[in-house]
Scaffold this motif. Structure first.
Motif, short mmCIF file in Angstrom:
data_model
loop_
_atom_site.label_atom_id
_atom_site.label_comp_id
_atom_site.label_asym_id
_atom_site.label_seq_id
_atom_site.Cartn_x
_atom_site.Cartn_y
_atom_site.Cartn_z
N ASN A 129 97.11 -4.68 -46.67
CA ASN A 129 97.46 -3.25 -46.58
C ASN A 129 98.97 -3.04 -46.45
OD1 ASN A 129 94.92 -2.07 -46.88
ND2 ASN A 129 94.39 -2.56 -44.77
N TYR A 130 99.74 -3.94 -47.02
CA TYR A 130 101.20 -3.83 -46.99
C TYR A 130 101.70 -3.58 -45.57
CZ TYR A 130 101.17 -3.86 -52.07
OH TYR A 130 101.00 -4.22 -53.37
N LYS A 131 101.09 -4.25 -44.60
CA LYS A 131 101.47 -4.19 -43.19
C LYS A 131 101.35 -2.78 -42.60
CE LYS A 131 104.79 -7.96 -43.72
NZ LYS A 131 106.18 -8.33 -43.56
N LEU A 132 100.58 -1.91 -43.23
CA LEU A 132 100.41 -0.57 -42.67
C LEU A 132 99.50 -0.62 -41.45
CD1 LEU A 132 99.99 1.65 -45.85
CD2 LEU A 132 101.88 1.71 -44.24
N GLY A 133 98.76 -1.70 -41.31
CA GLY A 133 97.87 -1.82 -40.15
C GLY A 133 97.85 -3.25 -39.67
N LYS A 134 96.97 -3.50 -38.70
CA LYS A 134 96.84 -4.85 -38.14
C LYS A 134 95.45 -5.37 -38.46
CE LYS A 134 100.72 -5.00 -35.62
NZ LYS A 134 101.72 -6.03 -35.80
N THR A 135 95.34 -6.69 -38.43
CA THR A 135 94.04 -7.29 -38.62
C THR A 135 93.91 -8.42 -37.60
OG1 THR A 135 92.57 -8.34 -40.24
CG2 THR A 135 94.90 -8.86 -40.43
N LYS A 136 92.67 -8.82 -37.33
CA LYS A 136 92.45 -9.94 -36.41
C LYS A 136 93.10 -11.21 -36.98
CE LYS A 136 89.71 -8.41 -33.04
NZ LYS A 136 88.26 -8.63 -33.08
N ALA A 137 93.47 -12.13 -36.10
CA ALA A 137 94.10 -13.38 -36.55
C ALA A 137 93.11 -14.34 -37.21
CB ALA A 137 94.82 -14.05 -35.40
N ALA A 138 91.80 -14.01 -37.18
CA ALA A 138 90.80 -14.69 -38.02
C ALA A 138 90.26 -13.59 -38.91
CB ALA A 138 89.70 -15.28 -37.17
N SER A 218 104.86 3.73 -53.32
CA SER A 218 103.64 4.01 -54.09
C SER A 218 102.55 2.98 -53.79
CB SER A 218 103.97 4.02 -55.57
OG SER A 218 104.66 2.84 -55.93
N VAL A 219 102.93 1.74 -53.52
CA VAL A 219 101.89 0.74 -53.25
C VAL A 219 101.23 1.04 -51.89
CG1 VAL A 219 102.76 -1.11 -54.72
CG2 VAL A 219 103.61 -0.93 -52.40
N GLU A 220 102.03 1.54 -50.96
CA GLU A 220 101.45 1.91 -49.66
C GLU A 220 100.53 3.11 -49.80
OE1 GLU A 220 105.20 0.26 -46.95
OE2 GLU A 220 105.17 2.36 -47.56
N PHE A 221 100.91 4.04 -50.68
CA PHE A 221 100.08 5.22 -50.90
C PHE A 221 98.70 4.83 -51.45
CE2 PHE A 221 99.05 9.37 -53.00
CZ PHE A 221 99.09 10.16 -51.86
N LEU A 356 107.74 7.04 -52.79
CA LEU A 356 108.73 6.49 -53.73
C LEU A 356 108.00 5.65 -54.78
CD1 LEU A 356 111.43 5.25 -51.16
CD2 LEU A 356 111.29 7.47 -52.31
N ALA A 357 108.12 6.06 -56.04
CA ALA A 357 107.50 5.28 -57.12
C ALA A 357 108.41 4.08 -57.39
CB ALA A 357 107.34 6.13 -58.38
N VAL A 358 108.24 3.07 -56.54
CA VAL A 358 109.16 1.92 -56.58
C VAL A 358 108.98 1.10 -57.86
CG1 VAL A 358 109.67 1.54 -54.15
CG2 VAL A 358 107.55 0.62 -55.12
#
Ligand SMILES: Cc1cc2nc3c(=O)[nH]c(=O)nc-3n(C[C@H](O)[C@H](O)[C@H](O)COP(=O)(O)OP(=O)(O)OC[C@H]3O[C@@H](n4cnc5c(N)ncnc54)[C@H](O)[C@@H]3O)c2cc1C
Ligand code: SF4
Ligand code: SF4
Lengths: 428, 210
Positions: A129-138, A218-221, A356-358
């Protein structure tokens, strides 16, 4: 130890995105032996990170699913994940690649039951998720990951967390003793399909990416719009979780710019046109999109798509490249400043969210490929006889959409097949 | 034939070509892709007098609006902040083109007569070439009295406190009015400037005749 049977009649495909998967399948289905290497823990590449894709607005799941089915049923393809090429020696018909395989700490016994994830509490950045959130380490890299196998984040190895995960697994799939391996793989031909990465938006200083929370890429969107994404598919802006109903799209963010990427990234106009659908879909009553552009490049048959978006009353087109973005401190809204080319009027428009349309740049630039290949000034691989038996495919060769990537991958597979055919004839 | 009439005859209606060949840095104009970043980055906010932002000027040149461009006060409003140059995706030297256009309009006698920046530039030049040193007192007086005697007195009164402050701080010497400080070798300076002008005239004549 990873056992790989490969000869100089094998085709090595580097990169497991849509292009690499296509090249591997096309080659294997003509009867060739293929080794497919992927740097991350799962196949699919950036396509799997899209919510929907143009022009048909289907979910990427369907396209990937067909390819995964072909892959699973084909014994001639050996897939290695968490594998990166560090060097390629030799010449056409006789290459040896050095490959580094990073440990996953989870073996083939994994059934993806998810008990390990329940057992650990450490959170790490969610790369999918392009670091927009966190996930468990497993974690499972993504919902439709292939292979369907969990991964342990290296940060918990040697801690009690890793032991907890191991204890929770009923299948003995967790192997904390795995070590990094360096293996040599022989190949007659190489297809280089390492794809692209979004241009680093923080380098476009006047747009404030990284300084203003409600300026995203744009990828985050795509991830915000996806039900599997960090907001469960709701278009909530990062600063305060408010619904983003008034969204600005800034074209050529980093592309067509001598200070950044010189080339037109080609698909970002289409990506923004597509993303206006997401806004309207979520907020049919009061959703508003504004596209700031220099000129819209909806290439050939995409013109139709563009005309339909143009006819949509919720979408405004402003012919102007935004000069800078400032912040309304009171409500967190970004303000776009510029001059409209149609009439040369100055504007300062406030929006809930700016996307931003990167631009697209090669994820491994030509000069960083550990073999001698000819690349253009942006680092995209060129088709050149000097490359010998190494062929670029997909976004490693140019800024391409999925359709064109697949075409380019098929062409690369065909060239690789010709090389190994020649080797086979010589050896017969 | 005046310099202006000569250029009209030479380029007929091809103003873009004229700019490319005659204006310093003019050859860059055709590289503009009309994105608008320069105009949007300009800190002057296009206060009165800034009729046409740079992007529009470049389009007007292409559209052959010779008269409007050369008589426009816009290029004279540029403060040389260089924001536009830094951001232009095509790397156009916009600031320099603005000055090139202003200078060209001035040479052809088409620049707006009492435009303040132009007036100031002329005052400054005439002031500093005389003695080789800028006489700040005379320079500001010249500027105050630009729009006549009455207005000059008014301007002077408005700036009175600043002037007194400068006087106290010994940054303003009223005796400068009587000639002021000078360079030692004034003749040398004049000879040097004369030579520079000759060289420039020669270069421009070659350009104009080519
Ligand atoms: C916002 C956005 C929206 C888009 N929407 C659409 C759309 O709607 N429709 C459409 O057709 N296209 C769309 N695209 C374009 C699409 O994403 C690309 O065409 C597609 O991802 C190209 O696939 P690829 O396999 O060439 O590259 P990638 O998807 O980048 O795959 C490359 C793979 O190689 C791996 N890799 C990288 N380096 C190495 C290495 N050193 N060793 C081993 N493996 C490596 C990567 O991990 C990755 O898995 C969009 C793009 C963006 C940015
Ligand atoms: S496709 Fe559109 S947004 Fe992307 S670089 Fe080209 S013109 Fe700019
Ligand atoms: S920023 Fe450069 S390319 Fe864009 S309008 Fe200005 S001069 Fe033209």
């Amino acid at each position: 130890m990873t056992a790989i049977v490969a000869t100089n009649e094998t085709i090595l495909v580097v990169g497991g995105g849509i292009s690499g998967m296509t090249a591997a399948l096309e080659a294997a289905e003509t009867g060739k032996q293929v080794v497919l290497l992927e740097k991350t823990a799962a196949l699919g590449g950036r396509t799997s990170q899209l919510y929907r894709y143009f022009p048909k607005m289907c979910h990427p799941v369907c396209g990937l699913e067909i390819n995964l089915r072909r892959l699973k049923s084909n014994p001639r393809i050996k897939v290695l994940t968490l594998a990166e090429v560090t060097g390629i020696a030799g010449s056409s018909g006789d290459y040896t690649a050095t490959v580094r395989i990073t440990p996953r700490y989870v073996n083939e016994n994994c059934t993806a039951c998810g008990e390990c994830a329940k057992a650990v509490s450490t959170l790490v950045d969610d790369q999918f998720n392009y670091k927009l959130g966190k996930t468990k380490a497993a974690y499972l890299p993504n919902a439709m990951a292939y292979p369907q196998r969990y991964v342990l984040d290296p940060s918990i190895i040697g801690t009690a967390e890793a032991e907890k995960a191991k204890a929770a697994c009923k299948y003995g799939a967790i192997d904390l003793g795995q070590k990094e391996e360096i293996v040599q793989i022989k190949a007659g031909a190489v297809v280089w399909a390492t794809g692209w990465q979004p241009y680093d938006a923080a380098k476009i200083q006047p747009y404030g990416y990284g300084r203003f929370k409600n300026v995203i890429t744009s990828v985050e969107f795509e991830r915000l719009a996806d039900p599997h994404g960090p907001t469960g598919g709701k278009l909530l802006r990062p600063s305060d979780g408010k619904e983003a109903k008034n969204v600005a799209f800034i074209q050529c963010a980093g592309s067509r710019d001598e200070n950044h990427l010189r080339h037109c990234s080609r698909f970002c106009c289409m990506a923004s046109l597509k993303q206006t659908h997401y806004v309207r879909e979520r907020f049919p009553e009061d959703g508003k999109s504004t596209i700031y552009y220099i000129d819209i490049r909806a290439i050939d048959r995409f013109e139709d798509f563009y005309q339909k978006v143009k006819a949509d009353s919720s979408v405004t087109f402003t012919k102007s490249k935004v000069a800078r973005i400032s912040l309304n401190e009171a409500n967190g809204n970004p303000i776009c400043h510029g001059v409209n080319t149609e009439g040369y009027h100055r504007y300062a428009n406030e929006h809930d969210l700016v996307v931003l349309a990167v631009g697209m740049e090669p994820s491994v630039k030509g000069m960083n490929i550990p073999a001698s290949v000819v690349a253009d000034s942006s680092g995209f691989i060129e088709a050149d006889p000097a490359n010998g038996g190494i062929f670029g495919a997909g976004c490693a060769t140019n800024a391409l959409d999925v359709n064109r990537s697949v075409q380019s991958a098929t062409a690369a597979a065909l060239r690789a097949v010709q090389v190994v055919n020649k080797v086979a004839r010589a050896e017969a | 034939m005046s310099a202006n009439a000569q250029m009209v005859a030479k380029y007929k209606n091809n103003f873009l070509k004229e700019v490319q060949e005659q204006v310093e840095m003019g050859e860059w104009v055709k590289m503009c892709m009309q994105c608008g970043v320069c105009s949007g980055s300009c800190p002057t906010n296009f206060h009165p007098g800034w009729e046409h932002p740079p992007q529009e000027i470049f389009m007007m040149i292409r559209a052959g609006k010779r008269e409007e461009v050369l008589t426009s006060p816009s290029m004279w409003m540029c403060t040389s902040c260089y924001n536009c140059i830094v951001r232009c995706p095509r790397k156009l030297p916009i600031t320099h083109i603005m000055h090139g256009l202003a200078n060209y309009a001035h040479r052809l006698g088409m620049a707006p007569k009492m435009q303040p920046t132009r007036h100031f530039a002329k005052l400054f030049w005439n002031n500093c070439v005389k003695t080789g040193r800028v006489n700040e007192l005379k320079l500001s007086m010249g500027l105050y009295f630009k729009d006549g005697f009455g207005q000059g007195i008014k301007n002077g009164m408005a700036m009175k406190d600043v002037a007194l402050g400068l006087l106290k701080a010994k940054r303003l010497n009223p005796f400068e009015m009587l000639g002021g400080h000078k360079c030692k070798d004034q003749n040398g300076i004049h000879a040097m400037l004369k030579k520079a002008r000759e060289l420039e005239e020669k270069r421009k004549a070659i350009k104009a005749a080519a």
